[in-house]
Design an enzyme around this catalytic site. Structure first.
Site, short mmCIF file in Angstrom:
data_model
loop_
_atom_site.label_atom_id
_atom_site.label_comp_id
_atom_site.label_asym_id
_atom_site.label_seq_id
_atom_site.Cartn_x
_atom_site.Cartn_y
_atom_site.Cartn_z
N TYR A 259 -8.96 -0.25 12.05
CA TYR A 259 -10.32 -0.06 11.53
C TYR A 259 -10.74 -1.04 10.44
CZ TYR A 259 -7.56 2.93 8.34
OH TYR A 259 -6.61 3.43 7.49
N LYS A 260 -9.88 -1.97 10.09
CA LYS A 260 -10.25 -2.94 9.04
C LYS A 260 -10.93 -4.13 9.70
CE LYS A 260 -6.95 -1.01 5.88
NZ LYS A 260 -5.53 -0.84 5.65
N PHE B 37 0.86 -1.18 0.00
CA PHE B 37 0.00 0.00 0.00
C PHE B 37 0.91 1.24 0.00
CE2 PHE B 37 -3.05 2.95 2.05
CZ PHE B 37 -4.12 2.76 1.19
N ASP C 274 3.77 -4.95 8.11
CA ASP C 274 2.51 -4.22 8.22
C ASP C 274 1.40 -5.26 8.13
OD1 ASP C 274 0.12 -2.85 7.80
OD2 ASP C 274 1.15 -1.15 6.87
N ARG D 61 -12.28 -5.71 -5.33
CA ARG D 61 -11.97 -6.48 -4.11
C ARG D 61 -13.26 -6.78 -3.34
NH1 ARG D 61 -7.62 -3.47 -0.51
NH2 ARG D 61 -9.34 -2.00 -0.41
C1 LIG Z 1 -5.13 0.43 5.55
C2 LIG Z 1 -3.69 0.54 5.41
C3 LIG Z 1 -3.04 1.71 5.75
C4 LIG Z 1 -3.82 2.90 6.23
O1 LIG Z 1 -3.02 3.93 6.63
P1 LIG Z 1 -3.53 5.03 7.64
O2 LIG Z 1 -2.30 5.63 8.14
O3 LIG Z 1 -4.37 4.33 8.67
O4 LIG Z 1 -4.40 5.98 6.87
C5 LIG Z 1 -1.67 1.75 5.62
N1 LIG Z 1 -0.97 0.68 5.16
C6 LIG Z 1 -1.58 -0.46 4.82
C7 LIG Z 1 -0.78 -1.62 4.33
C8 LIG Z 1 -2.95 -0.57 4.93
O5 LIG Z 1 -3.57 -1.70 4.59
#
Ligand SMILES: *Cc1c(COP(=O)(O)O)cnc(C)c1O
Length: 429
Positions: free
Chosen positions: A236-237, A130, A211, A389
């Site tokens: 939050y996921k 991401f 991560d 997705r």
């Molecule tokens: C959801 C997600 C984020 C989200 O980043 P925020 O700092 O919470 O906005 C970051 N990295 C990964 C791999 C994610 O899946």
């Protein structure tokens, strides 16, 4: 999947046999909706709602007294939530804390573990990560006066769209000072072999962190046993902690003495924090990586949300998740693979390589098809250029939901509904 058929009766049978099915009642599932974005924003549980209401009441009634007298006291809430989340990742209670945000924690842990010296200057990551994680790692390099174009080494996918652990390990060479990888790739849903990668990094003397945003809460981990150095993940996921919820970080006990790369007063030894001494002495636990006062209202939602997950048990959650995604893959193969549907499953089929969601690709019109699903109440997302997705959450998604999503996908294409959608993108998807 024994006795698989494509009719709805089979979905109903799977629901009837699902021990986690009753948990759906604990969630506010939007009416007339098939919600398949558990990997993006988990739904609100009644438990989370009540915990926030309670925290509001404690703020109202106790004011500043809540730091010590609320139940649980706000002063230790981040550590307490960490101790509970530690069970999800196979860590000791004091190795995890609820703090920061996902991207912030990438910064904080990279600032702690990235120690370039001599020839070892590169950070190894994954090109399919991401992007925010890569932005953070790039800026950490720049803080050391290094150009990310040269010092951020990224491994991409092989021809089949998946990342090879072999290739990542081959790139763990003498110029690498730090490895930061996803557990599950956010687009394809591929689950990397964390144990194997951690062992390889340890053999080469390179610190490695993960991560876990796309896995924690739906895939169990054993970070201690695997020798992972650090990790971070989103609240939050799959954890359902609410939009922008506080995140988590894990630091292996052997690194407690290092101290945080980014310090703040909430990382102080707790007993001496209010001495307000000019010298910073960090707490010898993951709590030492806190910076600021925890956002109690956000943490309260996480508190409530964790209760549901704890009741379910992460092993059972994983079991159901694999059944949901296997069922979805079987349905796609049977009902959406041929013309005119033309969908391809872009997620590994082997359960041990699959996270919690399924990615479907289609050469043309994937975005418009996703948009055409919205008025039908099917909530999923699109990732450019060609991916839809679908993320069933084991806590609140039913097998009938999965069946319905596939039916809607067919009906959109049968009725050419996507052809009537304006192709412009919306800001959040
Ligand atoms: C959801 C997600 C984020 C989200 O980043 P925020 O700092 O919470 O906005 C970051 N990295 C990964 C791999 C994610 O899946």
């Amino acid at each position: 999947m024994q006795g698989f058929t494509t009719d709805e009766a089979f979905a109903a049978e799977l629901d009837a046999a699902d021990p986690l099915a009753p948990l759906r009642e604990r969630f506010h599932v939007p009416p007339e909706t098939v919600y398949l974005l558990g990997n993006s924003l988990g739904l609100q549980s009644r438990d989370a709602e009540q915990a926030v209401t309670r925290a509001m009441g404690e703020w109202r009634d106790r004011a500043i007294g809540g730091w010590l007298d609320a139940d649980p006291p706000w002063f230790w809430l981040a550590e307490r939530l960490g101790a509970r989340a530690a069970k999800l990742v196979g860590a000791e209670p004091d190795e995890v804390v609820c703090t920061g945000t996902t991207t912030y924690n990438v910064h904080s842990l990279a600032a702690t573990f990235y120690r370039p010296s001599g020839r070892r200057t590169r950070i190894l990551g994954c090109a399919l990560e991401f992007p925010t994680d890569l932005y953070a790692l790039g800026s950490q390099l720049r803080l050391h006066g290094l150009d990310p174009r040269e010092h951020l080494a990224l491994v991409g996918a092989a021809d089949d769209g998946f990342v090879r652990e072999d290739e990542l390990i081959a790139r763990m060479t003498g110029d690498v000072a730090l490895v930061v990888l996803p557990t599950v790739l956010y687009r394809s849903g591929q689950l990397l072999d964390v144990a194997r990668l951690a062992a390889a990094a340890r053999d080469r003397g390179i610190p490695i962190g993960f991560d876990g945003s796309h896995s924690v809460g739906v895939v169990p981990h054993r970070f201690d046993e695997w020798g992972v150095d650090f990790a971070l993940w989103c609240g939050y996921k799959y954890l359902c902690g609410g939009p922008g919820a506080p995140a988590f970080l894990y630091v292996a006990r052997r690194h407690f003495d290092r101290g945080p790369g980014l310090a703040g007063w909430f990382g102080c030894v707790k007993e001496r924090q209010f001495d307000l001494a000019p010298d910073f002495e960090h707490a010898r636990c993951a709590g030492g990586w806190q910076v600021s006062s925890p956002g109690i209202l956000g943490a309260a939602a996480v508190d409530g949300a964790l209760a549901v997950l704890e009741q379910a048990g992460v092993e059972r959650v994983r079991e159901k998740s694999l059944r949901l995604t296997e069922y979805l893959i079987r349905l796609v193969d049977a009902r959406l693979a041929d013309a005119p549907y033309d969908f391809r499953v872009a997620t590994p089929r082997e359960p041990q390589r699959r996270g919690g969601h399924v990615a479907l690709t289609r050469e043309a019109d994937a975005l418009r098809i996703k948009e055409a699903l919205a008025p039908r109440g099917v909530v999923c997302d699109f990732r450019p250029p060609d991916t839809i997705r679908l993320a069933p959450s084991p806590l609140y998604t039913s097998f009938r939901d999965v069946h319905a999503a596939v039916r809607h996908l067919r009906e959109v294409i049968d009725g050419h509904e996507h052809e009537r959608i304006d192709p412009h993108r919306r800001a959040v998807s």
